[in-house]
Motif scaffolding. Sequence first.
Motif, PDB file in Angstrom:
ATOM      1  N   GLY A  87       0.846  -1.236  -0.015  1.00 58.94           N
ATOM      2  CA  GLY A  87      -0.192   0.024   0.048  1.00 58.94           C
ATOM      3  C   GLY A  87       0.581   1.303   0.048  1.00 58.94           C
ATOM      4  O   GLY A  87       0.591   2.234  -0.683  1.00 58.94           O
ATOM      5  N   LEU A  88       1.832   1.360   0.759  1.00 57.75           N
ATOM      6  CA  LEU A  88       2.806   2.481   0.860  1.00 57.75           C
ATOM      7  C   LEU A  88       3.648   2.641  -0.443  1.00 57.75           C
ATOM      8  O   LEU A  88       3.758   3.951  -0.871  1.00 57.75           O
ATOM      9  N   ARG A  89       3.840   1.536  -1.103  1.00 63.52           N
ATOM     10  CA  ARG A  89       4.578   1.918  -2.365  1.00 63.52           C
ATOM     11  C   ARG A  89       3.592   2.216  -3.408  1.00 63.52           C
ATOM     12  O   ARG A  89       3.993   3.137  -4.138  1.00 63.52           O
ATOM     13  N   LEU A  90       2.392   1.770  -3.442  1.00 63.51           N
ATOM     14  CA  LEU A  90       1.280   2.028  -4.445  1.00 63.51           C
ATOM     15  C   LEU A  90       1.126   3.844  -4.209  1.00 63.51           C
ATOM     16  O   LEU A  90       1.011   4.729  -5.011  1.00 63.51           O
ATOM     17  N   LEU A  91       0.932   4.102  -2.804  1.00 68.41           N
ATOM     18  CA  LEU A  91       0.909   5.577  -2.528  1.00 68.41           C
ATOM     19  C   LEU A  91       1.961   6.494  -2.989  1.00 68.41           C
ATOM     20  O   LEU A  91       1.802   7.434  -3.790  1.00 68.41           O
ATOM     21  N   ALA A  92       3.118   6.133  -2.687  1.00 69.68           N
ATOM     22  CA  ALA A  92       4.575   6.599  -3.357  1.00 69.68           C
ATOM     23  C   ALA A  92       4.593   6.889  -4.793  1.00 69.68           C
ATOM     24  O   ALA A  92       4.913   7.824  -5.396  1.00 69.68           O
ATOM     25  N   ALA A  93       3.862   5.563  -5.485  1.00 66.36           N
ATOM     26  CA  ALA A  93       4.176   5.833  -6.932  1.00 66.36           C
ATOM     27  C   ALA A  93       3.016   6.606  -7.500  1.00 66.36           C
ATOM     28  O   ALA A  93       2.664   6.759  -8.934  1.00 66.36           O
ATOM     29  N   GLY A  94       2.253   6.994  -6.636  1.00 59.91           N
ATOM     30  CA  GLY A  94       0.851   8.019  -7.262  1.00 59.91           C
ATOM     31  C   GLY A  94      -0.358   7.185  -7.589  1.00 59.91           C
ATOM     32  O   GLY A  94      -0.985   7.934  -8.553  1.00 59.91           O
ATOM     33  N   ASP A  95      -0.402   6.009  -7.168  1.00 58.94           N
ATOM     34  CA  ASP A  95      -1.659   5.258  -7.521  1.00 58.94           C
ATOM     35  C   ASP A  95      -2.657   5.366  -6.573  1.00 58.94           C
ATOM     36  O   ASP A  95      -3.798   4.441  -6.701  1.00 58.94           O
ATOM     37  N   GLY A  96      -2.603   6.226  -5.654  1.00 58.24           N
ATOM     38  CA  GLY A  96      -3.546   6.595  -4.607  1.00 58.24           C
ATOM     39  C   GLY A  96      -3.515   7.949  -4.232  1.00 58.24           C
ATOM     40  O   GLY A  96      -2.398   8.501  -4.272  1.00 58.24           O
ATOM     41  N   ASP A  97      -4.536   8.590  -3.664  1.00 57.19           N
ATOM     42  CA  ASP A  97      -4.458   9.957  -2.927  1.00 57.19           C
ATOM     43  C   ASP A  97      -4.313   9.859  -1.455  1.00 57.19           C
ATOM     44  O   ASP A  97      -3.470  10.884  -0.908  1.00 57.19           O
ATOM     45  N   ALA A  98      -4.150   8.695  -0.888  1.00 54.85           N
ATOM     46  CA  ALA A  98      -4.063   8.588   0.556  1.00 54.85           C
ATOM     47  C   ALA A  98      -4.179   7.131   0.843  1.00 54.85           C
ATOM     48  O   ALA A  98      -4.561   6.319   0.004  1.00 54.85           O
ATOM     49  N   PHE A  99      -3.374   6.678   2.103  1.00 57.82           N
ATOM     50  CA  PHE A  99      -3.181   5.382   2.433  1.00 57.82           C
ATOM     51  C   PHE A  99      -3.805   5.318   4.212  1.00 57.82           C
ATOM     52  O   PHE A  99      -3.396   6.303   4.960  1.00 57.82           O
ATOM     53  N   VAL A 100      -4.582   4.375   4.264  1.00 56.65           N
ATOM     54  CA  VAL A 100      -5.142   4.006   5.570  1.00 56.65           C
ATOM     55  C   VAL A 100      -4.816   2.797   6.272  1.00 56.65           C
ATOM     56  O   VAL A 100      -5.070   1.750   5.322  1.00 56.65           O
ATOM     57  N   SER A 101      -4.345   2.841   7.039  1.00 57.30           N
ATOM     58  CA  SER A 101      -3.950   1.420   7.899  1.00 57.30           C
ATOM     59  C   SER A 101      -4.336   1.276   9.402  1.00 57.30           C
ATOM     60  O   SER A 101      -3.984   2.111   9.992  1.00 57.30           O
ATOM     61  N   ALA A 102      -4.862   0.216   9.881  1.00 55.99           N
ATOM     62  CA  ALA A 102      -5.105   0.001  11.233  1.00 55.99           C
ATOM     63  C   ALA A 102      -3.946  -0.839  11.972  1.00 55.99           C
ATOM     64  O   ALA A 102      -4.195  -1.277  13.070  1.00 55.99           O
ATOM     65  N   GLY A 103      -2.923  -1.152  11.080  1.00 56.11           N
ATOM     66  CA  GLY A 103      -1.966  -2.033  11.462  1.00 56.11           C
ATOM     67  C   GLY A 103      -0.980  -1.407  12.506  1.00 56.11           C
ATOM     68  O   GLY A 103      -1.169  -0.414  13.093  1.00 56.11           O
ATOM     69  N   SER A 104       0.045  -2.004  12.712  1.00 55.50           N
ATOM     70  CA  SER A 104       1.207  -1.392  13.753  1.00 55.50           C
ATOM     71  C   SER A 104       1.486  -0.296  13.352  1.00 55.50           C
ATOM     72  O   SER A 104       2.204   0.127  12.329  1.00 55.50           O
ATOM     73  N   THR A 105       1.757   0.557  14.419  1.00 53.79           N
ATOM     74  CA  THR A 105       1.961   2.038  14.283  1.00 53.79           C
ATOM     75  C   THR A 105       3.300   2.129  14.046  1.00 53.79           C
ATOM     76  O   THR A 105       3.828   3.021  13.093  1.00 53.79           O
ATOM     77  N   GLY A 106       4.192   1.366  14.732  1.00 47.55           N
ATOM     78  CA  GLY A 106       5.639   1.511  14.511  1.00 47.55           C
ATOM     79  C   GLY A 106       6.024   1.198  13.198  1.00 47.55           C
ATOM     80  O   GLY A 106       6.723   1.709  12.320  1.00 47.55           O
ATOM     81  N   ALA A 107       5.580  -0.082  12.330  1.00 50.57           N
ATOM     82  CA  ALA A 107       5.727  -0.497  11.382  1.00 50.57           C
ATOM     83  C   ALA A 107       5.288   0.474  10.127  1.00 50.57           C
ATOM     84  O   ALA A 107       5.868   0.596   9.063  1.00 50.57           O
TER      85      ALA A 107
END
Length: 342
Positions: A87-107
């Motif tokens: 998801g973060l790679r897709l966001l960095a590549a411009g394939d989305g406007d924002a990213f949401v995750s409920a996973g590990s905060t540190g990760a």
Amino acid sequence: MHILVDAMGGDNAPYEIVKGSVEAVNELGVSVTLIGRGEDILASLRRLGLDDLPKGIAVSHASQVVEMSDSPASSGRDKPDSSMAVGLRLLAAGDGDAFVSAGSTGALLAGAIFSVKRIKGVKRAALAPVIPTKSGGAVLIDCGANLECKPEYLLQFGYMGSLYAQKVLSVENPRVGLLNVGAEETKGPAALQEAYKLLKEAGQAGTLRFIGNIEGRDVAFGAADVVVSDGYGGNIFLKTMEGVGLFFADMLKGLFTQNLCTKLSALMVKKGLRSFKKTLDYAETGGSPLLGLQKPVIKAHGSSNAKAVKNAIRQAAAFAAGGVIPLIAENIGAVSGGEETA
């Protein structure tokens, strides 16, 4: 607006994440890409009575999941095909406007800094939840991303939090306060005293509206629109506030269910009690923005249900539409706070 969602992050993944995403598409007019194990996502959709992908929903397969027990620092390297990393790679590549995750905060923080990267000139990214106050809400920055902070970090937190309050929360000329043990300029450890000076100088220069130190007891009464803290103190303050709210709500419930008379009294104030409960409900806010990154990232609560996920997506869309990140990038030099040394 297209939002990327980590379908496998959080205690209630993937079903509640998928459900909340579908609700967001139907109610908010956004489109969503659910990232995670395709078969699990499709099974969740079938539980919702959806045999085919509904309009506005796409799926991006990721075979791995970042667990809470995984090391935040190495999760991206050890699990490159996790829903969070993809998801973060897709966001960095411009394939989305924002990213949401409920996973590990540190990760999420480590992965976002590696993939999405910080805005040039920003020394630390920070978690900035909106906490309930008597006047509506305040941005608390930081609340756990940076346990120890140099004074210049706190200066930048104040600036970024102020811009977020303006552009996303529609607060005109936000009041910025430094969380401390007293209102006097000389209160607190040396780092906070130096941060006070930097924030005061920024206020005098017109970069932000600094109102001085504020004590924790005054925050809930709306003493400031932006509360600046290091991650250690901010996290303790946030968790204490959450705990007191839950305690108070539980005490009220017990009070109003003692006997027939108190139950009748509860009916009379039912509307007010619902409003009070809604004010304290984390699901109403959705999550915490990570400020200082080049793209919008929202950290949703680990125990998010569908309602919280929907509101985290709402928050992500508002963050992306608010234009906060370009403003920070254009003007960060005004509150550089000196050269980075570590």
